[in-house]
Design an enzyme around this catalytic site. Structure first.
Site, mmCIF file in Angstrom:
data_model
loop_
_atom_site.group_PDB
_atom_site.id
_atom_site.type_symbol
_atom_site.label_atom_id
_atom_site.label_comp_id
_atom_site.label_asym_id
_atom_site.label_seq_id
_atom_site.Cartn_x
_atom_site.Cartn_y
_atom_site.Cartn_z
ATOM 1 N N TYR A 139 0.815 -1.211 0.000
ATOM 2 C CA TYR A 139 0.000 0.000 0.000
ATOM 3 C C TYR A 139 0.853 1.268 0.000
ATOM 4 O O TYR A 139 0.387 2.327 -0.392
ATOM 5 C CB TYR A 139 -0.953 0.024 1.218
ATOM 6 C CG TYR A 139 -2.059 -1.004 1.144
ATOM 7 C CD1 TYR A 139 -1.849 -2.216 0.510
ATOM 8 C CD2 TYR A 139 -3.300 -0.760 1.693
ATOM 9 C CE1 TYR A 139 -2.859 -3.160 0.429
ATOM 10 C CE2 TYR A 139 -4.309 -1.700 1.613
ATOM 11 C CZ TYR A 139 -4.076 -2.894 0.981
ATOM 12 O OH TYR A 139 -5.076 -3.829 0.898
ATOM 13 N N LYS A 184 3.274 -15.425 2.899
ATOM 14 C CA LYS A 184 3.328 -16.236 1.677
ATOM 15 C C LYS A 184 4.805 -16.542 1.435
ATOM 16 O O LYS A 184 5.402 -16.177 0.418
ATOM 17 C CB LYS A 184 2.679 -15.448 0.519
ATOM 18 C CG LYS A 184 2.535 -16.206 -0.778
ATOM 19 C CD LYS A 184 1.470 -17.290 -0.750
ATOM 20 C CE LYS A 184 1.479 -18.082 -2.047
ATOM 21 N NZ LYS A 184 0.615 -19.279 -2.001
ATOM 22 N N ASP A 217 -2.979 -18.392 1.686
ATOM 23 C CA ASP A 217 -4.068 -19.058 0.958
ATOM 24 C C ASP A 217 -4.745 -20.122 1.823
ATOM 25 O O ASP A 217 -5.973 -20.183 1.910
ATOM 26 C CB ASP A 217 -3.582 -19.630 -0.394
ATOM 27 C CG ASP A 217 -2.264 -20.387 -0.290
ATOM 28 O OD1 ASP A 217 -1.662 -20.399 0.798
ATOM 29 O OD2 ASP A 217 -1.841 -20.982 -1.304
ATOM 30 N N ASP A 241 -5.737 -6.679 5.326
ATOM 31 C CA ASP A 241 -6.916 -5.993 4.788
ATOM 32 C C ASP A 241 -7.949 -7.028 4.343
ATOM 33 O O ASP A 241 -9.133 -6.945 4.680
ATOM 34 C CB ASP A 241 -6.482 -5.103 3.608
ATOM 35 C CG ASP A 241 -7.601 -4.195 3.124
ATOM 36 O OD1 ASP A 241 -8.578 -3.999 3.869
ATOM 37 O OD2 ASP A 241 -7.494 -3.683 1.988
ATOM 38 N N ASP A 245 -11.612 -8.543 6.610
ATOM 39 C CA ASP A 245 -12.993 -8.534 6.101
ATOM 40 C C ASP A 245 -13.567 -9.951 6.147
ATOM 41 O O ASP A 245 -14.736 -10.150 6.485
ATOM 42 C CB ASP A 245 -13.050 -8.018 4.653
ATOM 43 C CG ASP A 245 -13.243 -6.501 4.594
ATOM 44 O OD1 ASP A 245 -12.820 -5.817 5.550
ATOM 45 O OD2 ASP A 245 -13.808 -5.997 3.601
#
Ligand code: IPM
Ligand code: MG
Length: 348
Positions: A139, A184, A217, A241, A245
């Site tokens: 970001y 990851k 994942d 982020d 959610d």
């Protein structure tokens, strides 16, 4: 001494939920003798409309000088495709205030189990604290657009990883003593540095905390299949982020959850984790409980007022249990009615 609170109502349902939350804060301040000065400042899309800048200087200065910042929500389709985006104001504010740690607690209220998309036995006792790194990674990396190609740089330093990991381990000490660090590392170099650094910190400073590493994942899958196996989730900006959610729906409604963004000191920015919901803005039907839960976090972290925070948590639980609910959780109460009931419960 009077605490200064900068209030940024923002866009969409932001003004209504902020208004509800500030009424609740005022009631608590009166009951617990907390001196407060709350002032509103323009921010986000509303500030693009008013002065062509999502984070005007007056707003930034007020936030820098405040003990705490309260934010409603930013963004909306109105500003899509424009030269300036409301979201840019929020990213800028987080960075300028040095708010690198984003805390998003996800807990199921037993009375709302039927609103969770998961089966009751699967979500029973879910109690997760997500710690999202908030001022690094993709970001904030260099962005480029050349001809038909675009890139966003993802970069993390050891320093940035250590400071957020410390917050996660410290938080775990007051909870279930378990941290799941999500990355990851089978593909990304930043993730490999992340994993090594988090492991080193745990071994050298937090041997009492259990640490598990997961790939993002498979973690996205396990959050749905085995949510009870998480206590503190520690992860970088982009993954946090997305996963926050995902986790939020476990509780039954994204409208219920609050968040705190913290830096090195006591100052913090508090906001519900839901967005600006432009489709229901201005109708007095938004759920104010996420904003109100953020007030409890503000009282705890920035004002050090645990008694008032506990009274508020308790009032939220009682009001939900009594069935005073907005539409998203199966009721017909308005945003203002929920705030009124919370205030009534506090003052009883
Ligand atoms: C959030 C939001 C923001 C983010 C947007 C509005 C910039 O999605 O707080 O999760 O991506 O951090
Ligand atoms: Mg988000």
């Amino acid at each position: 001494m009077s605490y200064q609170i900068a209030v940024l109502p923002g866009d969409g349902v932001g003004p209504e939920v902020s208004n509800a939350a500030m009424q609740v804060l005022a009631a608590l301040a009166q009951k617990y003798d907390i001196e407060l000065e709350c002032r509103e400042y323009v921010f986000g899309g509303a500030a693009i409309d008013a002065c062509n800048n999502p984070l005007p200087d007056v707003t930034l200065t007020a936030c820098q000088q405040a003990d705490a910042v309260f934010l409603g929500a930013v963004g909306g389709p109105k500003w899509d495709g424009g030269a300036m985006r409301p979201e840019a104001g929020l990213l800028d504010l987080r960075q300028k205030l040095g708010l690198f740690a984003n805390l998003r607690p996800v807990k199921l209220h037993p009375a709302l189990a039927e609103y969770s998309p998961l089966k009751a036995e699967r979500i029973k006792n879910v109690d997760i604290l997500i710690l999202r790194e908030l001022t690094g990674g993709l970001y904030f990396g260099e962005k480029q657009r050349k001809n038909n190609q675009a890139s966003d740089l993802c970069s993390y330093s050891k320093y940035e990883i250590i400071r957020i990991a410390k917050v996660a381990f410290e938080a775990a000490r007051n909870r279930g003593r378990h941290v799941t660090s999500i990355d990851k590392a089978n593909v990304l170099e930043t993730s490999r540095l992340w994993r090594e650094t988090v492991s080193w910190l745990q071994q050298s400073r937090y041997p009492d905390i259990e640490l598990r590493h997961e790939l993002v994942d498979s973690a996205a899958m396990k959050i749905i299949t085995d949510p009870q196996t998480y206590d503190v989730i520690l992860t970088e900006n982009l993954f946090g982020d997305i996963l926050s959610d995902e986790c939020s729906v476990l509780s039954g409604s994204i409208g219920l959850l609050g968040s705190a963004s913290l830096g090195a000191g006591k100052q913090g920015l508090y906001e519900p984790i839901h967005g600006s919901a432009p489709d229901i803005a201005g109708q007095n039907i938004a759920n104010p409980l996420g904003a109100i839960a953020s007030v409890a976090m503000l009282l705890r972290h920035s004002l050090n007022h645990h008694k008032a925070a506990m009274a508020l948590d308790d009032a939220i639980n009682r009001v939900i249990k009594r069935g005073v609910r907005t539409r998203d959780i199966g009721g017909a109460a308005s945003c203002q009615e929920v705030a009124d009931k919370i205030i009534h419960t506090i003052n009883k």
